[in-house]
Scaffold this motif. Structure first.
Motif, PDB file in Angstrom:
ATOM      1  N   SER A   1       0.827  -1.209   0.000  1.00 47.93           N
ATOM      2  CA  SER A   1       0.000   0.000   0.000  1.00 47.93           C
ATOM      3  C   SER A   1       0.864   1.262   0.000  1.00 47.93           C
ATOM      4  O   SER A   1       0.354   2.366   0.123  1.00 47.93           O
ATOM      5  CB  SER A   1      -0.934  -0.007   1.207  1.00 47.93           C
ATOM      6  OG  SER A   1      -0.206  -0.327   2.374  1.00 47.93           O
ATOM      7  N   ASP A   2       2.178   1.081  -0.128  1.00 47.22           N
ATOM      8  CA  ASP A   2       3.083   2.224  -0.090  1.00 47.22           C
ATOM      9  C   ASP A   2       3.954   2.191  -1.348  1.00 47.22           C
ATOM     10  O   ASP A   2       4.719   1.254  -1.564  1.00 47.22           O
ATOM     11  CB  ASP A   2       3.947   2.119   1.181  1.00 47.22           C
ATOM     12  CG  ASP A   2       5.038   3.176   1.232  1.00 47.22           C
ATOM     13  OD1 ASP A   2       5.108   4.023   0.315  1.00 47.22           O
ATOM     14  OD2 ASP A   2       5.823   3.148   2.197  1.00 47.22           O
ATOM     15  N   GLU A   3       3.797   3.213  -2.182  1.00 48.42           N
ATOM     16  CA  GLU A   3       4.497   3.220  -3.473  1.00 48.42           C
ATOM     17  C   GLU A   3       6.012   3.103  -3.303  1.00 48.42           C
ATOM     18  O   GLU A   3       6.692   2.523  -4.157  1.00 48.42           O
ATOM     19  CB  GLU A   3       4.155   4.512  -4.245  1.00 48.42           C
ATOM     20  CG  GLU A   3       4.666   4.473  -5.669  1.00 48.42           C
ATOM     21  CD  GLU A   3       4.234   5.669  -6.514  1.00 48.42           C
ATOM     22  OE1 GLU A   3       4.455   5.615  -7.733  1.00 48.42           O
ATOM     23  OE2 GLU A   3       3.682   6.647  -5.946  1.00 48.42           O
TER      24      GLU A   3
ATOM     25  N   LYS B   1       7.612   1.237  -1.571  1.00 50.31           N
ATOM     26  CA  LYS B   1       8.061  -0.153  -1.418  1.00 50.31           C
ATOM     27  C   LYS B   1       8.167  -0.890  -2.748  1.00 50.31           C
ATOM     28  O   LYS B   1       8.751  -1.976  -2.817  1.00 50.31           O
ATOM     29  CB  LYS B   1       7.087  -0.910  -0.511  1.00 50.31           C
ATOM     30  CG  LYS B   1       7.112  -0.449   0.933  1.00 50.31           C
ATOM     31  CD  LYS B   1       6.131  -1.275   1.751  1.00 50.31           C
ATOM     32  CE  LYS B   1       6.264  -0.929   3.244  1.00 50.31           C
ATOM     33  NZ  LYS B   1       5.241  -1.631   4.030  1.00 50.31           N
TER      34      LYS B   1
END
Lengths: 417, 356
Positions: B95-97, B99
């Motif tokens: 959910s975290d770009e 990553k």
């Protein structure tokens, strides 16, 4: 204790090249796994596989292996060359039902791996063509031990043989804007209603449920399941005209004329001079193409439901069959809707169990007795949506025509059409 | 012998507990998706939440070391949630770009292949082959490994006109399924029967019933009850072999490979289609099956050069016509391409539509 490693000159060639190699993986189990049993099993497995490569022949035979209380779910394999490769002479596969939609946490995968290396070969496939997790390679006594342990923490066997098989469903509502139904719920309600028929094969042949959330049919339900559930909608598709204009500004009018407007199978789309899109929803067949090309601008309508097709299968014995529409549209929202879906599956399986020949898939039975007889057998009235076109042959006795026509008009009136 | 333990008939597990929290929160409320790069999907929910999917190809038959490596990558670079596709690719959900790129680097660094999205050549769906099947005419994993070595760039880069699904099957039952390109065993000789074993091993009436062309009949051979095959009728499908192993259909020389094209299970732009025969008589040639791969590559090349955006292989051929297809991929057209099975008439051309 060092083992005498079989030479595998042919298999070694499958360790070259950039794609991950399953041979390297099996060799890791042979060379690096701390358990000597796994080293020996995988060494003999490689030996037998090399022998198959040399002779271009398979050396596994089926048999009968089960766990207490069940009659299926294990694929037994006994080696025909077990004298030469004794450590892998029993190499059964345990079919385990995945969570609907194939969602996992790494913690669960680790737990399964830990149990599997205690009892089995250390080889696992996510997933087989029917949809099971396949734990490949375990001897007869350890089949029970492995099952007992994973069954205690929430896993159950899938189907093998003439039974209801493990079901499949797409990622759907969990991560897809095209989804028109709750695939996970339909999947679990259907297959778990038939748990007894999964574990104790007693049907004419296999019976598969597959659920796809939209007509893109990512689960291959129409072609590969006896009972295909496809999400769809019956009101107007939603059009965000501002997003349509964005797409056209981005790639140009010609791209969208060539790739959307002219590709519509029923010519239901038209592009206006101001770059807005007209949709003739009465002509639309929900093929999904324009939504696939313009996912930001076009969406399924709100009046969602499912289409149900019966009788898809592969070649054996009468040739390939696609599923046939038996329920053109069904709402799937309330608990009653889901109950009636499961009841329909029960009715169809009961009728087929009663009337199917041994080794005859549901679709083959329909081919043999005729769609009209099948519909009568399961209590569903004929609908033009079930056909590509009406009959071409005049060879039919029609002395019940007037009655049938009256029934049609009565049904239409009842439905307010 | 273990103690009798009653099984817990729990059936199919509930995935809700294993789903990424962002997917649980936005279940059924996704708005659109984008394709930031091959192997990566971005889905955006009506709530504004975003989730990135990173898809990777593996060897499919995973040893526990490889499975744990995939889990390690998931723990370190993703949020510990994975999803498997129907074609056995693993998908990580984040959910975290920020990553996404480290996750891609970790997967590629460990030897996995990021790709397989949209208009790429997807992972080949396949069967068990010599590794585990009881009736295989060829291997599965080895064929797929050899082909994916050659097609890896098409998996990594989404540059095909539309997606390409390839399947392989190690017998004519075709568990691998329909595909844009399907590579399947095609036996060319009737079964060789070991008459000494038939009576003890096979349930003869069910074997007779299995035959799609009624070519099998009970017979006394060498004074023993057995089965015989009318070889003029036999279509060499191998359906008698699973219920009756003494009727050996597999043959190192005469079990060949055939290639079929145009199977498409989507409803997009047209109704689903079955695959059609284009090539046969291809040697079953382990460990690398170069002859089959060469034909697959020719088909892919002609498709890539000739098809319009969004056309699947069946639609491309429908547009250009079969004569031109055979010409472009340099394959012979023979009498064996003409269907003889029920419904064959529907495949004949009853019009004046001729391609020049």
């Amino acid at each position: 204790m060092a083992i005498d490693k079989h030479a595998t000159p042919m298999l070694d060639q499958l360790e070259t090249g950039p794609w991950p190699s399953f041979i390297s993986g099996i060799k890791r189990l042979r060379d690096q796994h701390p358990d000597a049993r796994i080293n020996a099993v995988t060494n003999d497995l490689l030996g037998q596989l090399e022998h198959s490569y040399e002779t271009r022949k398979g050396y596994w035979k089926g048999g009968t292996v089960s766990v207490f209380g069940y009659g299926g779910g294990i694929i037994p394999r006994f080696s025909e060359v077990g004298k030469v490769f004794p450590s892998s002479k029993e190499f059964h596969t345990v079919r385990v039902q995945p969570p609907a939609g194939n969602h996992y946490t790494t913690a669960m995968l680790r737990q399964l791996a830990d149990t599997w290396e205690k009892y089995g070969s250390g080889l696992i496939t996510f997933h087989g063509q029917t949809g099971n997790i396949m734990f490949i390679g375990v001897d007869t006594p350890n089949t029970q031990n492995f099952f007992d342990e994973i069954n205690d923490y929430g896993w159950d066997l899938g189907g093998a043989g003439p039974c209801v098989r493990t079901a499949m469903s797409c990622v759907g509502s969990a991560r897809c804007e095209m989804s028109c139904t709750n695939e996970l719920k339909a999947h679990r309600l259907l297959v778990n209603n038939f748990t007894d028929d999964v574990h104790r094969p007693a049907l004419p042949y296999k019976f598969k449920f597959k659920v796809s959330g939209c007509p893109n049919d990512c689960q291959n339900a129409i072609e590969r399941s006896d009972f295909a559930v496809l999400g769809t909608w019956r009101d107007d598709m939603k059009v965000d005209q501002a997003e349509v204009k964005h797409y056209i500004a981005d790639k140009g009018r010609q791209y969208y004329i060539d790739n959307v407007i002219t590709r519509c199978p029923t010519k239901a789309l038209s592009l206006n001079d101001d770059d807005t899109l007209d949709v003739n929803n009465r002509d639309c067949v929900r093929c999904m193409h324009c939504l696939n090309v313009m996912p930001k601008a076009l969406h399924p309508g709100d009046d969602k439901g499912v289409t149900i097709l019966i009788g898809g299968k592969r070649t054996l014995k009468i040739g390939d069959l696609m599923g046939t529409v038996v329920v053109p549209f069904k709402k799937l929202e309330t608990e009653e809707d889901y109950e009636s879906l499961v009841e329909l599956a029960e009715t169809i399986i009961d009728f087929w169990a009663e009337n199917g020949l041994e080794h005859e898939r549901c679709g083959e039975m329909i081919e043999r007795i005729g769609l009209a007889n099948f519909l009568e057998g399961i209590g569903i009235e004929p609908d033009p949506n079930m056909l590509s076109h009406p009959r071409q042959s005049s060879y039919i006795r029609m002395d019940g025509w007037d009655e049938a026509a009256e029934e049609w008009f009565a049904r239409q009136a009842e439905a307010g059409r | 012998m273990a103690e009798m333990r009653e099984p817990i008939e729990s059936g199919c597990p509930d995935p809700w507990q294993y789903m990424h929290p962002v997917m649980r929160k936005n279940f059924g409320m996704w708005k659109y998706h984008e394709h930031p790069r091959p192997g990566v999907l971005l889905h955006v929910a009506y709530s504004g939440d975003k989730i990135w999917t990173v898809k990777a190809g593996t060897q499919r038959i995973l040893d526990v070391f490889t499975l744990r490596k995939l889990c390690d990558i998931g723990d370190e670079f993703a949020d510990g949630y994975v999803h498997f596709t129907i074609r056995s690719n693993i998908e990580y959900l984040v959910s975290d770009e920020a990553k996404v790129q480290p996750l891609i680097d970790a997967l590629e660094g460990a030897g996995f292949v990021v790709g397989g999205t949209q208009n790429s050549v997807a992972m080949i769906s396949h069967t068990q082959g010599w590794l585990h099947c009881d009736i295989p005419g060829t291997d599965a994993s080895g064929v797929v490994k050899s082909m994916m070595d050659e097609l890896i760039d098409e998996f990594r880069n989404a540059t095909m006109p539309n997606r390409v699904h390839i399947t392989t099957s190690c017998c004519q039952i075709n568990c691998g399924g329909q595909g844009d390109i399907a590579i399947n065993i095609q036996h060319t000789k009737p079964p060789k029967i070991n008459h000494d074993l038939v009576a003890n091993v096979c349930e003869r009436p069910s074997v007779v019933a299995r035959c799609p062309v009624a070519a099998i009949r009970p017979a006394m051979v060498n004074g023993k009850p057995s089965l015989e095959v009318d070889e003029r009728k036999c279509i060499c499908c191998g359906a008698c072999y699973p219920p009756c192993p003494p009727m050996q259909i597999n043959d190192a020389e005469h079990s060949k490979l055939a290639i079929w094209v145009g199977g498409n299970h989507s409803n997009a732009r047209g109704k689903p289609t079955f695959q059609k025969l284009v090539a046969a008589g291809i040697p079953n040639n382990p460990p690398r099956w170069p002859e089959a791969t060469a034909i697959v590559k020719r088909i892919l090349k002609a498709y890539k050069e000739g098809a319009k955006d969004w056309e699947r292989i069946n639609e491309w051929i429908e547009r250009i016509g079969w004569p031109r297809f055979f010409e472009e991929v340099e394959l012979p057209f023979t009498k064996y391409h003409i269907d003889t099975w029920r419904g064959a008439r529907a495949s004949f051309n009853s019009s004046s539509y001729i391609r020049f």
